[in-house]
Design an enzyme around this catalytic site. Structure first.
Site, short mmCIF file in Angstrom:
data_model
loop_
_atom_site.label_atom_id
_atom_site.label_comp_id
_atom_site.label_asym_id
_atom_site.label_seq_id
_atom_site.Cartn_x
_atom_site.Cartn_y
_atom_site.Cartn_z
N CYS A 1 37.19 35.42 41.63
CA CYS A 1 36.30 34.92 40.59
C CYS A 1 36.88 35.29 39.24
O CYS A 1 37.23 36.45 38.99
CB CYS A 1 34.90 35.54 40.76
N HIS B 1 40.84 39.49 37.38
CA HIS B 1 39.75 38.83 38.08
C HIS B 1 38.60 39.82 38.25
O HIS B 1 38.75 41.02 38.02
CB HIS B 1 40.19 38.24 39.42
N ASN C 1 43.95 43.14 37.26
CA ASN C 1 44.53 41.92 37.82
C ASN C 1 43.88 40.66 37.25
O ASN C 1 44.12 39.55 37.73
CB ASN C 1 44.41 41.92 39.35
#
Length: 459
Positions: free
Chosen positions: A368, A333, A331
């Site tokens: 993040c 991240h 994904n």
């Protein structure tokens, strides 16, 4: 094995023969044939795959002539397998259906046709679909992953072995390894359901609406750590969490004794993959996953524990952490397991040497990315401060984690270290930037003295 393939007039077809093979499969369109005999060992791949001319021959087929792979078994006495000697495939869909029917009733033969659930009109099958072999309908058993559907057809159980690279210096599985196994079994549960699309655990309806799963909260309790080579059974199941969320729970235990190693629970919500904003659950997605919901909890939480936000006064701090490319998941991240590693790196070394984590609670606030700089903060709770090897409690002194009173002999004569309150730490991961800091995840960890002997339940 005898394999005949169609070629152009300039290139003749190729046949590979092996006496040990229990059946022969022929693809025989109208073309010129040439037979080449070559002995093949059961442990040796046919040399045709290493031959550039042969590869060119295969790549030159028209789309209407499929290439078919077969696995074999040495026992050639079953009548269903002998039927395969007479198969001829000239077209695509109709001939494939006939082969599927026979192979589905042939015990012991790996049916690679199941990986191609539907053949497009042009006969082209994407390589990724063949390699992934994602089911399009519910499966009850997966021999490759040692998994099976349980709990009335909605739960999932997978058998795993702790590998050498999943243990730490003490030869027990690390928390990161356990979390990775929880994530893997969750994905395999969706895999077995037949709902998995090409996303990271996303269903067909989610991919259609450009949605992905993100975890908002997770709690793990570890009673005992499995050792290298130990065989475990991991059970997982899902349930509803509010209107737009999903709860997923796990139970990890020893296959040999039934001893529960760990239990975990988590809450998941949906996020739009493009806008990176949380989204409501579409009705078509709810219709996909709600039949799998059950009312069962691995960890009962009447009132979830609130985690305070740390600031610059935190006792331990690790700054300028930078995600690596290997830290990103599908994904795009940072994977949530990486967050745990950053948190644990701020724990003092003397605690890591003498203690092991008994529980962790994570509250995720923000994803993040690869370009973020991260700061990890950690602070011990007032009721769990270790000073010079001596921890003070209200009623007893603990020296080096062992009781000096009557609690020495417990659990069938075993020393039971740190029976009192464990050490507790509060954590915070946040981004560092010119515009200030943003929370990524808050955490709370509890630690108990390491045990040298694993208590097994009495028979």
């Amino acid at each position: 094995m005898t394999l005949c393939v169609r070629a152009s007039k300039a290139l003749a077809s190729t046949t590979i023969s092996a006496a040990w093979h229990p059946f022969a499969l022929k693809i025989r369109p109208p073309a010129v044939y040439k037979t080449i005999s070559y002995p093949i060992s059961p442990f040796q791949s046919p040399p045709i795959y290493n031959n550039r001319k042969a590869m060119a021959l295969f790549s030159s087929y028209p789309a209407s002539c499929p290439i078919i792979r077969c696995s074999s078994n040495r026992d050639s006495h079953e009548p269903n397998r002998q039927k395969l000697n007479n198969i001829r495939i000239i077209g695509t869909s109709s001939a494939k259906a006939a082969v599927d029917h026979i192979l589905s009733h042939t015990a012991g033969v790996a049916n690679t046709f199941n990986s191609i659930t539907s053949v497009p009109e042009n006969g082209y099958i994407p390589k990724e679909e063949i390699r992934q072999n994602i089911p399009t309908r519910k499966k009850l058993v997966d021999p490759h992953r040692q998994g099976l559907i349980t709990q009335g057809g909605v739960g999932y159980r997978q058998t795993v072995v702790i590998r050498s690279y999943e243990v730490g210096p003490d030869k027990t599985a690390t928390l990161e390894s356990i979390l990775n196994l929880l994530q893997e079994t969750a994905l395999n549960h969706v895999w077995m359901s037949g709902l998995l699309s090409n996303g990271f655990g996303a269903t067909h309806g989610m991919v259609k609406n450009n949605l992905i799963w993100v975890v908002s909260r997770m709690q793990v309790q570890v009673d005992h750590y499995p050792i290298w080579g130990e065989i475990m059974e991991i059970d997982t199941w899902v349930g509803a969490s509010g209107k737009n969320g999903m709860r997923r729970d796990w139970l990890v235990r020893s296959q040999a004794t039934g001893l529960v190693f760990a239990r975990a629970t988590s809450t998941w919500v949906m996020m739009n993959q493009q806008t990176r904003r949380l989204s409501k659950m579409p009705e078509e997605v709810r219709a996909e996953i709600s039949p799998w919901f059950i009312e069962k909890q691995a960890i009962h939480e009447d009132s979830p524990e609130k985690i305070i936000k740390l600031d610059s006064k935190a006792r331990y701090m690790n700054s300028n952490l930078k995600p690596k490319r290997s830290d990103l998941d599908m994904n795009h991240h940072v994977n949530n397991v990486k967050y745990v590693r950053w948190m644990l790196e701020t724990i003092p070394d003397e605690i890591l040497e003498s203690h092991q984590l008994s529980s962790i609670i994570l509250e995720y606030r923000k994803e993040c990315g690869s370009s973020d700089k991260v700061q990890s903060l950690c602070h011990p709770d007032d009721d769990g401060v270790l000073k010079d090897g001596l921890k003070q409690t209200n009623d007893i002194n603990l020296l080096n984690g062992f009781s000096l009173a009557s609690e020495i002999l417990e659990n069938n004569g075993l020393l039971h270290p740190f029976k009192k309150e464990p050490l507790r730490y509060t954590h915070l991961l946040q981004t560092q930037g010119e515009r200030g800091s943003e929370e990524i995840v808050r955490g709370r960890t509890a630690w108990k003295k390491k045990m040298s002997t694993l208590p097994f339940p009495s028979s």
